[in-house]
Design a protein around this motif. Structure first.
Motif, short mmCIF file in Angstrom:
data_model
loop_
_atom_site.label_atom_id
_atom_site.label_comp_id
_atom_site.label_asym_id
_atom_site.label_seq_id
_atom_site.Cartn_x
_atom_site.Cartn_y
_atom_site.Cartn_z
N ILE A 99 -10.07 -2.09 20.84
CA ILE A 99 -9.75 -2.31 19.43
C ILE A 99 -10.95 -2.95 18.74
O ILE A 99 -11.42 -4.01 19.15
N ASP A 100 -11.41 -2.28 17.70
CA ASP A 100 -12.58 -2.73 16.96
C ASP A 100 -12.25 -4.05 16.24
O ASP A 100 -11.20 -4.15 15.59
N PRO A 101 -13.15 -5.07 16.31
CA PRO A 101 -12.83 -6.34 15.65
C PRO A 101 -12.62 -6.19 14.14
O PRO A 101 -11.79 -6.90 13.56
N ALA A 102 -13.34 -5.25 13.50
CA ALA A 102 -13.18 -5.09 12.05
C ALA A 102 -11.76 -4.60 11.72
O ALA A 102 -11.15 -5.06 10.75
N GLN A 103 -11.24 -3.70 12.53
CA GLN A 103 -9.90 -3.17 12.28
C GLN A 103 -8.84 -4.26 12.52
O GLN A 103 -7.91 -4.40 11.73
N LEU A 104 -9.03 -5.02 13.60
CA LEU A 104 -8.08 -6.10 13.88
C LEU A 104 -8.14 -7.15 12.78
O LEU A 104 -7.11 -7.65 12.32
N SER A 105 -9.35 -7.46 12.34
CA SER A 105 -9.54 -8.48 11.30
C SER A 105 -8.78 -8.11 10.03
O SER A 105 -8.19 -8.96 9.37
N ARG A 106 -8.80 -6.82 9.68
CA ARG A 106 -8.10 -6.37 8.46
C ARG A 106 -6.59 -6.58 8.58
O ARG A 106 -5.91 -6.76 7.58
N LEU A 107 -6.08 -6.55 9.79
CA LEU A 107 -4.62 -6.71 9.98
C LEU A 107 -4.17 -8.17 9.97
O LEU A 107 -3.02 -8.46 9.71
N LEU A 108 -5.10 -9.08 10.30
CA LEU A 108 -4.69 -10.47 10.50
C LEU A 108 -4.50 -11.21 9.17
O LEU A 108 -5.33 -11.08 8.27
N PRO A 109 -3.42 -11.99 9.05
CA PRO A 109 -3.27 -12.80 7.83
C PRO A 109 -4.26 -13.96 7.83
O PRO A 109 -4.78 -14.33 8.90
#
Lengths: 64, 463
Positions: free
Chosen positions: B180-190
């Motif tokens: 899982i790409d950190p940028a994609q995960l970052s977009r999901l995190l509140p």
């Protein structure tokens, strides 16, 4: 273009930032200890004790 | 072995009971140093790395497997190869902690690991083991931890996805083998999650630095030299490893016990006598068949996996519900050392995938099973999954040598629950039709009704 970008750059960047932060911390600590030791050499006995007290307080703050 | 082609140092071939890793000329020195330093023997003794022993050259055909083979080592064969997208949260967490422990031990001995992927970990029963002994290499003072990004993508980010956002990672990891790409995960995190120290550093900051690096690369004039990287002290890497170990160890499955299937055993429509009968029946069936590998299909909380485990070498306990598989892992890790719990949806099992669609094996390539335990499963496939009974029997016939199969009739409360929300378009769902379907692929050894129940147990053997 995306294909030519190394995915590890961010990870290495973090390690370099940490290294720089630790390096900076060590430099500041070294600067203070040198400053205090040179002041200790210059100043007469009574004032020297005050400086030493200040230095040990400074170390305690850093350790925290 | 299909997945080993990426390593220029050599490859892996599988024998019946052993796996063999060969090293090509020029790549053996590193491995010898890791062995001679005592690091590898010590990690093997601690059960962290797969047992490894050199194969003597004298006349061994293994040395002719490829040109320039200089060394062959052997390992015990992992009973059932599994992949991170089949592991519940608890297993990926155990694999991540193992990787960090092995890396820290390696650094202390003057070595490091080339990569940081859960595909280098396999489970021997409930125990994770590093299987890629070619991953070790000498640590060069000042060099960064090259596997950090890969560790984040393939271990850490999936665990964060599940622990922080309550999203099981298996489906994402299954379609994205690089993690899982950190940028994609970052977009999901509140925002409140992003500001937590570890997530900020490993996800948000890493994603931002990746973006900055990509932007600066675009702006850089062609041919401009990059400044040499700043050396990273080993203490920084060890500090990161310890911080990550603490972070991963603190992670917990969110909403534990949330799955309705965890309560299935307690709420199952069985009287104690019926349950005891079923236990005895399964125990006798497995003991009589004496299979080497048992697949418990739709294992639920692993009750029958544990019973089967007493009479076989290995049990692969499969269920589509990630939470129950996690519970099975917790249940068996102390008690049944030969049970491997996996998240598998039989309606859509793991496919063959990766390079050439052969790098990671599909479920069925890893069969057939010597014996299958299929209890309270058929009605889910037939009624919830709309798979006709003859197709279920055909599937079992192709992938299972013998089995105990439970048939749950239409008037059973659990089938009635399934039919409550869907029209009954299953006129062929009868015991007689199922028996006929099984006869096309198996010899039916016995048909036994469970006492105080209308459920029936078929004992079948391949022809």
């Amino acid at each position: 273009m995306q294909l030519y970008i190394d995915a590890t750059t961010g990870g290495i960047g973090i390690q370099m930032l940490l290294a720089a932060a630790v390096g900076g911390f060590v430099t500041i600590k070294l600067f203070w200890s040198r400053l205090f030791s040179s002041l200790r050499r210059i100043l007469p006995g009574g004032q020297r004790d005050e400086i030493e007290d200040a230095a040990s307080t400074e170390d305690a703050v850093e350790i925290k | 072995m299909a997945g080993s082609f990426r390593d220029p140092a050599g490859g892996v071939v599988l024998g019946r009971d052993r796996a063999y890793r060969y090293f090509l000329r020029g790549f053996t020195e590193e491995f010898s140093r890791v062995t001679d330093s005592g690091l590898l023997p010590s990690l093997i003794d601690k059960g962290m790395v797969v047992p490894t022993a050199p194969v003597p050259r004298n006349g061994s055909a293994l040395y002719d497997i490829a040109p320039d083979v200089e060394l062959v080592v052997e390992h015990p064969r992992i009973p059932f190869i599994s992949y991170p997208y089949e592991w519940p949260f608890e297993m990926l967490k155990a694999a991540a902690l193992l990787h960090l422990d092995v890396l820290e031990a390696a650094l202390a001995a003057g070595f490091t690991l080339k990569d940081a992927t859960p595909y280098n970990v396999q489970f021997m029963g409930p125990d994770p083991l590093i299987i890629d002994v070619a991953s070790f290499e000498a640590y060069q003072p000042g060099s960064p931890w090259m596997g950090y990004t890969q560790f984040c993508r393939t271990f850490l980010n999936p665990l964060i996805l599940q622990s922080a956002l309550k999203i099981p990672y298996q489906t994402w990891l299954r379609s994205s083998l690089e993690g899982i790409d950190p940028a994609q995960l970052s977009r999901l995190l509140p925002l409140n999650r992003k500001l937590r120290k570890d997530i900020f550093m490993d996800v948000v900051l890493q994603a931002w630095l990746n973006r900055k690096s990509a932007a600066s690369q675009k702006q850089k004039p062609k041919g401009a030299a990059s400044s040499p990287p700043r050396p990273i002290p080993k203490e920084i890497i060890v500090g990161m490893i310890r911080r990550l170990s603490r972070f991963v160890a603190r992670m917990k499955r969110p909403g534990k016990n949330a799955s309705i299937w965890l309560d299935y055993e307690a709420n199952a429509p069985y009287e104690a006598e019926a349950l005891e009968f079923k236990d005895r029946f399964v125990e006798a069936a497995v003991s009589e068949a004496a299979p080497r590998v048992v697949w418990d299909l739709g294992c639920n909380t692993g009750r029958y996996s544990e019973i089967a485990a007493r009479h076989t070498q290995h049990v692969v306990a499969m269920d589509f519900d990630e939470a129950v598989v996690g519970a099975v892992y917790e249940r068996v890790r102390e008690r049944s050392r030969n049970v491997l719990p996996l998240v598998i949806d039989l309606m859509n099992p793991s496919p063959s995938q990766g390079w050439g669609q052969s790098e990671r094996m599909g479920l069925l390539e890893r069969g057939p099973a010597d014996f299958a335990v299929c209890l309270a499963l058929v009605h889910h496939l037939a009624i919830a999954g709309n798979v006709p009974l003859p197709r279920i029997a055909e599937w079992l016939g192709a992938h299972v040598q013998s089995a105990v199969v439970e048939f749950v009739p239409k008037n059973d409360p659990m089938v009635q629950t399934l039919l409550r929300t869907r029209p009954d378009v299953f006129p062929d769902y009868t015991q007689a039709a199922f028996e006929e379907a099984l006869k096309s692929h198996f010899t039916i050894t016995s048909v036994t009704q469970i006492p105080k129940s209308e459920r029936v147990l078929f004992l079948v053997a391949g022809r």
